[in-house]
Design a protein around this motif. Structure first.
Motif, PDB file in Angstrom:
ATOM      1  N   SER A   1       1.347 -27.709  57.729  1.00 50.63           N
ATOM      2  CA  SER A   1       1.177 -26.820  56.585  1.00 50.63           C
ATOM      3  C   SER A   1       2.403 -25.925  56.407  1.00 50.63           C
ATOM      4  O   SER A   1       2.821 -25.221  57.332  1.00 50.63           O
ATOM      5  CB  SER A   1      -0.064 -25.940  56.774  1.00 50.63           C
ATOM      6  OG  SER A   1      -0.148 -24.991  55.721  1.00 50.63           O
TER       7      SER A   1
ATOM      8  N   LYS B   1       4.588 -27.244  46.260  1.00 51.13           N
ATOM      9  CA  LYS B   1       4.691 -28.679  46.539  1.00 51.13           C
ATOM     10  C   LYS B   1       4.140 -28.992  47.924  1.00 51.13           C
ATOM     11  O   LYS B   1       4.064 -28.126  48.803  1.00 51.13           O
ATOM     12  CB  LYS B   1       6.146 -29.135  46.435  1.00 51.13           C
ATOM     13  CG  LYS B   1       6.709 -29.047  45.016  1.00 51.13           C
ATOM     14  CD  LYS B   1       8.112 -29.610  44.948  1.00 51.13           C
ATOM     15  CE  LYS B   1       8.657 -29.574  43.514  1.00 51.13           C
ATOM     16  NZ  LYS B   1       7.905 -30.496  42.624  1.00 51.13           N
ATOM     17  N   ASP B   2       3.774 -30.260  48.138  1.00 46.59           N
ATOM     18  CA  ASP B   2       3.280 -30.676  49.443  1.00 46.59           C
ATOM     19  C   ASP B   2       4.430 -30.735  50.443  1.00 46.59           C
ATOM     20  O   ASP B   2       5.604 -30.697  50.080  1.00 46.59           O
ATOM     21  CB  ASP B   2       2.589 -32.040  49.339  1.00 46.59           C
ATOM     22  CG  ASP B   2       3.543 -33.129  48.881  1.00 46.59           C
ATOM     23  OD1 ASP B   2       4.304 -33.646  49.720  1.00 46.59           O
ATOM     24  OD2 ASP B   2       3.559 -33.426  47.656  1.00 46.59           O
ATOM     25  N   THR B   3       4.082 -30.843  51.717  1.00 46.79           N
ATOM     26  CA  THR B   3       5.086 -30.767  52.783  1.00 46.79           C
ATOM     27  C   THR B   3       6.130 -31.861  52.656  1.00 46.79           C
ATOM     28  O   THR B   3       7.340 -31.601  52.787  1.00 46.79           O
ATOM     29  CB  THR B   3       4.401 -30.850  54.156  1.00 46.79           C
ATOM     30  OG1 THR B   3       3.533 -29.726  54.306  1.00 46.79           O
ATOM     31  CG2 THR B   3       5.433 -30.848  55.281  1.00 46.79           C
TER      32      THR B   3
ATOM     33  N   LYS C   1       2.403 -23.984  53.453  1.00 50.35           N
ATOM     34  CA  LYS C   1       1.941 -22.992  52.493  1.00 50.35           C
ATOM     35  C   LYS C   1       1.976 -21.599  53.120  1.00 50.35           C
ATOM     36  O   LYS C   1       1.622 -21.437  54.288  1.00 50.35           O
ATOM     37  CB  LYS C   1       0.510 -23.310  52.046  1.00 50.35           C
ATOM     38  CG  LYS C   1       0.359 -24.640  51.323  1.00 50.35           C
ATOM     39  CD  LYS C   1      -1.100 -24.926  51.009  1.00 50.35           C
ATOM     40  CE  LYS C   1      -1.253 -26.292  50.340  1.00 50.35           C
ATOM     41  NZ  LYS C   1      -2.694 -26.611  50.088  1.00 50.35           N
TER      42      LYS C   1
END
Length: 717
Positions: free
Chosen positions: A617, A666-668, A619
């Motif tokens: 993660s 955005k995603d990892t 975020k």
């Protein structure tokens, strides 16, 4: 962790024996500036804190007085400086190294050295090249003090034009140094064995401001408060002297100021007797054929004999008095320069634009970089190598803010530059950025960095003048507390003072701010970890060496940094070993940090943090909680040696693009691929951050590249 590292350490012990000599040679090459020029930690700290520092010469130790008077006088003078609340910085050369600030043992060493050299400007290159020791004259001390950033230098008396100097051209290098080095020299004038009138005329020709300290303009002659000549001006007290020095430095004339302090009246009473002895000593020196640099030591010794030690007592008294006056001037100068800095910062803050609201704030260094790239695989030191030289604009904080600005963000960038041409150039280049948080400070120079890189872009030698970074103080940064408190992410670089890092971390704890720490280099990686401040960090992007230092600072057993560097450099294919070490070093930090982005150079990037849906993660976290930890390795994108222009901004480009992806939600995978693409663009650009960097240029869906390899997992928990 110890079990995981044991196999690695055993293998590294074998490698270490083979590569120790090579590594040590490499360290000496990369740190050549420190090798030749060393500032004592107490002096560096005082300068960083804007505290008064007084430079002192060492020929008075090696040539001015007999032992043990030389040693006792040197220590007494340092004690006087300390009693006045300033930091003494005695300058000397020991085994080829110029030292600004000597320890007690080093003072003893010079005081008892059998054949010390008298080191002037002319002698510095030779003494350094031969690894010799000696006392620095006024000119050499001025050079060293100015390079260290010390504006006040106290001595007994300066050199001058020798009698019959109009024929012999025997003129002290002290005078020409005063004409080209902006520093204030506090002395008791010049000795009457010299031609004082011609000395003053020569100083005028050199553009040196000469001022007598006190109510009179009468220029002192060392043992006597009156020489029969007058100074161009006078200053009555430390405050007036400090104003004169500030004016000189502000004009940028690149010449010094001579503050002539008369000997105290109670010791001047024997002046006539000493003057008669001087005349007798001058006559004897002439009859014995003594010339050049040997004249002054001979006359001083002879005068001491003829006056039965009274001249030595007077000499010591005037040096003590000069030290006291010099400290008082240094204190006033320190206050006035701090006031000017505060006014400059306040004026700048008043002009801050209203567009400084941002979801990200970057605080760090701004540099003007000069990059010299060789056209051969190896560079030969001591001779001219074929290559090219270009100017670019860097600084880790600036680079990251630049990267974010080109990727659709509007970070508030907080930094400091001088009010000089380099500042004009870098701020003009950064028009696409929000630089409303950059302070332009009088009396300071914009940070500069010069790197010499090989044909394939690897750093061979780097030199930096980064003192202004210490002016990004917590007091200045606190002016932006509202913006910091409301930001989604705050990025700090390791160039910042520890107090500034601690302040931002305290805000992060109070307002639950996510802070990203970019260490910049191994020496600075420790800064947040010197206290509990590191527990308020959310992200950090160290390399393996920096990760070692972080653990070491926390008292955790780690492999030696040298061993880790060797592992990466010598065994680039030992990926499993590298990843295991990186994971083991990351684990203790993840007790508090949200995510670590460990940069592995050609081996890619290792993400360590909270396991989330088959990934790590990235975020921003809203609160700390128990979590399952994992590590995810991404290989680097291939860049050929021919494509590589430099490696100075690749890590900053990676970090900036990662932050941009995180803030865009955005995603990892997308964030990391953006970072790797930005790093590749940086490697192929002469600039740390490629001017061609855009959101489209790092969009994995739009950029044609090799098939993205699937990242590998290394589970921690």
């Amino acid at each position: 962790m110890l079990c995981l590292l044991s196999g690695f350490l055993n293998r590294m012990r074998i490698l270490k024996k083979t590569f120790t000599l090579v590594l040590r040679r490499g360290v000496n090459t990369l740190c050549s500036k420190d090798f030749l020029f060393k500032v004592h930690p107490s002096v560096s700290q005082a300068l960083a804190d804007n505290k008064p520092v007084v430079a002192l010469e060492s020929t008075i130790i090696t040539h001015g007085m007999p032992y043990p008077h030389n040693l006792s006088t040197a220590k007494e003078v340092e004690a006087i400086v300390q009693a006045e609340g300033a930091t003494p910085a005695t300058v000397g050369v020991i085994e080829g190294e110029i030292r600004v600030g000597l320890s007690s043992d080093e003072l003893d060493y010079l005081a008892q050295f059998k054949s010390p050299l008298k080191v002037s400007r002319r002698d510095l290159p030779y003494v350094i090249s031969k690894g010799l020791s000696g006392g620095t004259t006024v000119s050499a001390t001025m050079i060293a003090a100015h390079r260290a950033g010390i504006p006040v230098f106290v001595t007994g008396g300066i050199g001058g034009v020798h009698r019959d100097g109009q024929n012999s051209l025997d003129i002290s290098a002290d005078l020409t140094e005063l004409g080209r080095t902006p520093i204030a020299v506090v002395s008791a004038g010049v000795k009457s064995i010299l031609d004082i009138g011609r000395t003053l005329e020569f100083l005028e020709t050199q553009g040196v401001c000469v001022a007598t300290y006190g109510a009179s303009k009468s220029f002192p002659a060392f043992f006597s408060p009156h020489s029969g000549f007058t100074s161009a001006c006078h200053v009555c007290n430390p405050s007036e002297a400090a104003k004169l020095i500030v004016s000189t430095l502000s004009l940028g004339l690149q010449s010094g100021v001579l503050i002539a302090v008369p000997i105290p009246e109670e010791h001047a009473a024997v002046g006539q007797q000493i003057e008669e002895a001087i005349q007798a000593a001058v006559t004897e020196a002439s009859s014995q054929g003594i010339t050049g640099r040997d004249v002054t030591p001979f006359i001083l010794q002879k005068v001491n004999e003829l006056t039965h030690g009274k001249s030595l007592q007077a000499n010591i008294a005037l040096i003590h008095n000069n030290a006291k006056v010099g400290c008082q001037i240094a204190w006033e100068l320190s206050k006035k320069m701090s006031e000017r800095t505060s006014k400059s910062q306040a004026h700048h803050f008043e002009r801050l634009s209203t567009d400084s609201e941002s979801d990200i704030v970057v605080i760090g260094g701004t540099n003007v970089d000069f990059i010299a790239k060789g056209k051969t695989k190896t560079l030969r030191f001591g001779q001219t190598n074929p290559g090219s030289v270009c100017q670019s604009f860097g600084g880790v904080g600036r680079n990251i803010a630049d990267s974010l600005s080109r990727l659709g963000r509007r970070p508030l960038f907080i930094s400091a530059t001088g009010a000089d041409a380099n500042s004009d150039a870098v701020l003009n280049y950064c028009k696409h950025m929000n630089t409303s948080g950059v302070a332009r400070l009088e009396e300071w120079s914009t940070a500069t960095y010069c790197s010499v890189i090989t044909e394939n872009g690897e750093l061979s030698l780097g030199l930096g003048d980064m003192d202004i970074h210490q002016q990004i103080t917590d007091q200045y940064v606190s002016k932006f507390e509202r913006q910091l408190s409301s930001a989604t992410l705050v990025c700090l670089d390791g160039n910042l003072p520890v107090s500034t890092i601690n302040y931002v971390c305290s805000l992060a704890k109070k307002h639950n701010i996510n802070v990203w720490y970019e260490p910049t280099d191994a020496k600075k990686a420790c800064k947040p970890f010197l206290s509990d401040a590191w527990k308020s960090l959310s992200y950090s992007s160290p390399n393996l060496a920096e990760l070692c230092i972080m653990n070491e600072t926390l008292g955790i057993t780690t492999p030696e940094v040298e061993d880790v560097v060797t592992l990466v450099a010598v065994l680039p294919n030992a990926l499993d070993d590298i990843l295991n070490v990186a994971v083991a070093l990351s684990r203790p930090l993840l007790e508090h940090l949200h995510c670590l982005v460990v940069t592995l150079g050609p081996n890619g990037v290792l993400l360590c943090g909270e396991h989330d849906a088959g990934s790590v993660s990235l975020k921003p976290r809203k609160q700390k909680r128990r979590r399952q930890l994992c590590a995810l390795h991404y290989p680097a994108l291939t860049v050929t040696a021919e494509e590589t222009m430099n490696v100075s901004g690749a890590g900053d480009s990676l970090a900036g693009a990662l932050m941009a992806g995180i803030l865009q939600g955005k995603d990892t995978d997308s964030c990391v691929r953006m970072g790797l693409l930005a790093a590749r663009m940086s490697l192929a650009s002469p600039h740390p951050i490629s001017p061609k960097l855009t959101l489209d240029s790092v969009d994995p869906n739009k950029v044609q590249t090799q098939a993205w390899p699937k990242p590998d997992f290394v589970w921690i928990d």
